[in-house]
Motif scaffolding. Structure first.
Motif, mmCIF file in Angstrom:
data_model
loop_
_atom_site.group_PDB
_atom_site.id
_atom_site.type_symbol
_atom_site.label_atom_id
_atom_site.label_comp_id
_atom_site.label_asym_id
_atom_site.label_seq_id
_atom_site.Cartn_x
_atom_site.Cartn_y
_atom_site.Cartn_z
ATOM 1 N N VAL A 7 6.052 13.656 -1.257
ATOM 2 C CA VAL A 7 5.227 12.783 -2.098
ATOM 3 C C VAL A 7 4.768 11.547 -1.314
ATOM 4 O O VAL A 7 4.179 10.646 -1.870
ATOM 5 N N HIS A 8 4.999 11.533 -0.016
ATOM 6 C CA HIS A 8 4.847 10.310 0.771
ATOM 7 C C HIS A 8 3.400 9.816 0.858
ATOM 8 O O HIS A 8 2.448 10.512 0.494
ATOM 9 N N GLN A 9 3.279 8.609 1.390
ATOM 10 C CA GLN A 9 2.006 7.888 1.408
ATOM 11 C C GLN A 9 0.963 8.492 2.336
ATOM 12 O O GLN A 9 -0.224 8.171 2.234
ATOM 13 N N GLY A 10 1.366 9.375 3.238
ATOM 14 C CA GLY A 10 0.413 9.975 4.161
ATOM 15 C C GLY A 10 -0.353 11.146 3.580
ATOM 16 O O GLY A 10 -1.270 11.672 4.226
ATOM 17 N N LEU A 11 -0.010 11.554 2.374
ATOM 18 C CA LEU A 11 -0.653 12.714 1.757
ATOM 19 C C LEU A 11 -1.967 12.320 1.091
ATOM 20 O O LEU A 11 -2.058 11.287 0.429
ATOM 21 N N THR A 12 -2.963 13.176 1.249
ATOM 22 C CA THR A 12 -4.257 12.955 0.611
ATOM 23 C C THR A 12 -4.322 13.727 -0.704
ATOM 24 O O THR A 12 -3.454 14.559 -1.005
ATOM 25 N N ALA A 13 -5.376 13.486 -1.459
ATOM 26 C CA ALA A 13 -5.572 14.216 -2.716
ATOM 27 C C ALA A 13 -5.672 15.714 -2.460
ATOM 28 O O ALA A 13 -5.168 16.527 -3.246
ATOM 29 N N HIS A 14 -6.287 16.097 -1.344
ATOM 30 C CA HIS A 14 -6.408 17.523 -1.025
ATOM 31 C C HIS A 14 -5.056 18.133 -0.671
ATOM 32 O O HIS A 14 -4.795 19.304 -0.980
ATOM 33 N N ASP A 15 -4.197 17.355 -0.029
ATOM 34 C CA ASP A 15 -2.844 17.841 0.261
ATOM 35 C C ASP A 15 -2.095 18.141 -1.037
ATOM 36 O O ASP A 15 -1.414 19.165 -1.156
ATOM 37 N N SER A 52 0.826 -1.207 0.000
ATOM 38 C CA SER A 52 0.000 0.000 0.000
ATOM 39 C C SER A 52 0.862 1.260 0.000
ATOM 40 O O SER A 52 0.553 2.242 -0.693
ATOM 41 N N ILE A 53 1.944 1.246 0.772
ATOM 42 C CA ILE A 53 2.860 2.392 0.824
ATOM 43 C C ILE A 53 3.441 2.663 -0.559
ATOM 44 O O ILE A 53 3.478 3.807 -1.033
ATOM 45 N N ILE A 54 3.895 1.612 -1.210
ATOM 46 C CA ILE A 54 4.496 1.760 -2.538
ATOM 47 C C ILE A 54 3.468 2.295 -3.531
ATOM 48 O O ILE A 54 3.739 3.246 -4.283
ATOM 49 N N ARG A 55 2.281 1.695 -3.535
ATOM 50 C CA ARG A 55 1.236 2.137 -4.472
ATOM 51 C C ARG A 55 0.874 3.598 -4.256
ATOM 52 O O ARG A 55 0.715 4.360 -5.218
ATOM 53 N N GLN A 56 0.740 3.995 -2.989
ATOM 54 C CA GLN A 56 0.299 5.360 -2.708
ATOM 55 C C GLN A 56 1.359 6.383 -3.088
ATOM 56 O O GLN A 56 1.045 7.454 -3.616
ATOM 57 N N ARG A 57 2.611 6.066 -2.838
ATOM 58 C CA ARG A 57 3.679 6.993 -3.231
ATOM 59 C C ARG A 57 3.705 7.179 -4.752
ATOM 60 O O ARG A 57 3.853 8.302 -5.245
ATOM 61 N N ILE A 58 3.582 6.094 -5.463
ATOM 62 C CA ILE A 58 3.596 6.190 -6.928
ATOM 63 C C ILE A 58 2.364 6.950 -7.421
ATOM 64 O O ILE A 58 2.459 7.801 -8.317
ATOM 65 N N ALA A 59 1.206 6.676 -6.823
ATOM 66 C CA ALA A 59 -0.018 7.382 -7.217
ATOM 67 C C ALA A 59 0.107 8.879 -6.938
ATOM 68 O O ALA A 59 -0.286 9.712 -7.771
#
Length: 307
Positions: free
Chosen positions: A282-290, A208-215
């Motif tokens: 660009v990390h995984q904790g960021l939301t679309a709004h961020d 999930s971390i990897i996917r979210q960072r790439i997304a």
């Protein structure tokens, strides 16, 4: 809407790494867990790794294994070839000897920095130089390349956990030979327990971390492309980005001014010194709004200075 030019006493707090204030209490109540030991043993081998307080300590310990003299040279190689290198690296080298960006007769160790999640492209070539290698994977914990060389060539490999996980401390020194032979005075046993607990929780979320960072990277790339601010590094398969870095040359931006602007909006970020480029989280904790907020902050800077 987002507040542009906020009151300096009411700033948000975006960091390059994913740690945020709420993680302080979340990490505090985690139960003891050694799951991360299984992951490290499978990945690096039994007794081939050593926990450190941070990545800098891991660098220091690795350098200490080579019996360096003051006039010896550690040659630093980077993914980009840019001559900028963090003082976190150079200060540790200077405790032992000199450093250079060129390989020469006095070079005793090669220090390879896989920058921001992007592998150094000529690792196999380095094998033929018959010099010991330290790989700096501080920002490249999950990254791989098509030849599976990142983290596999070096005599020692350095990792820094806060760059990938929501934690404030922790590094890892991996050795091709057993690390048990390395004598370290201060192992910070309480910190090691804490690090194991936190990593044991989050290693289960690896995919999930990897996917979210790439997304997040893809989203920022699309947004900043509309501002004529293209990506600095090309994200290849296997790369897990440590930052989103964009080129600013199309505008001839005053980069120190841009840094001041981002920090005044609560966004930890920096100039890629030596180039017309800049990087943001660009990390995984960021939301679309961020991500939208980062875009609006950048757009506001361009509007103030180029319209």
């Amino acid at each position: 809407m987002f507040v542009i030019n906020p009151d300096p006493y009411s700033l948000p707090a975006y960091r390059i790494g994913p740690f945020c204030t709420r993680d302080l209490s979340l990490n505090h109540i985690l139960p003891d867990d050694d799951l991360i030991e299984n992951y490290f043993t499978e990945r690096f081998g039994y007794d081939n790794y050593l926990y450190t307080y941070n990545g800098r300590q891991a660098i220091n310990i690795a350098l200490g294994q080579f019996d360096l003299n003051p006039d010896d040279i550690v040659t630093i190689l980077t993914t980009s070839g840019n001559y900028y290198i963090s003082s976190c690296v150079t200060i540790e080298i200077e405790r032992y000897c000199k450093w250079s960006r060129e390989i020469g007769p006095a070079t005793k160790v090669l220090f390879v920095n896989h920058e921001f999640g992007y592998p150094y492209p000529e690792m196999k070539h380095l094998r033929g130089l018959n010099l010991p290698v330290i790989e700096d994977c501080a920002g490249s914990f999950f990254s791989s390349d098509k030849e599976d060389t990142i983290g596999e060539i070096g005599d020692f490999v350095i990792y820094s956990f806060p760059k990938m996980f929501p934690i404030q401390v922790g590094g890892l020194l991996v050795a091709r030979n057993k690390t048990g032979a390395i004598q370290v005075a201060d192992q910070h046993p309480g910190i090691v327990r804490y690090v194991k607990n936190v990593l044991s929780k989050y290693i289960k979320e690896k995919d999930s971390i990897i996917r979210q960072r790439i997304a997040n990277y893809m989203t920022l790339r699309s947004m900043f492309d509309t501002l004529d601010l293209p990506e600095r590094f090309v994200l290849a398969p296997g790369n897990v980005p440590g930052v989103f870095m964009f080129k600013t040359g199309n505008y001839k931006i005053d980069l120190p001014m841009l840094k001041k602007h981002f920090w005044e909006h609560g966004i930890q970020s920096s100039v890629f010194y030596g180039e017309e480029a800049y990087f943001i989280p660009v990390h995984q904790g960021l939301t679309a709004h961020d991500l939208d907020y980062f875009y609006e902050v950048m757009k506001a800077f361009l509007k103030m200075n180029f319209q």
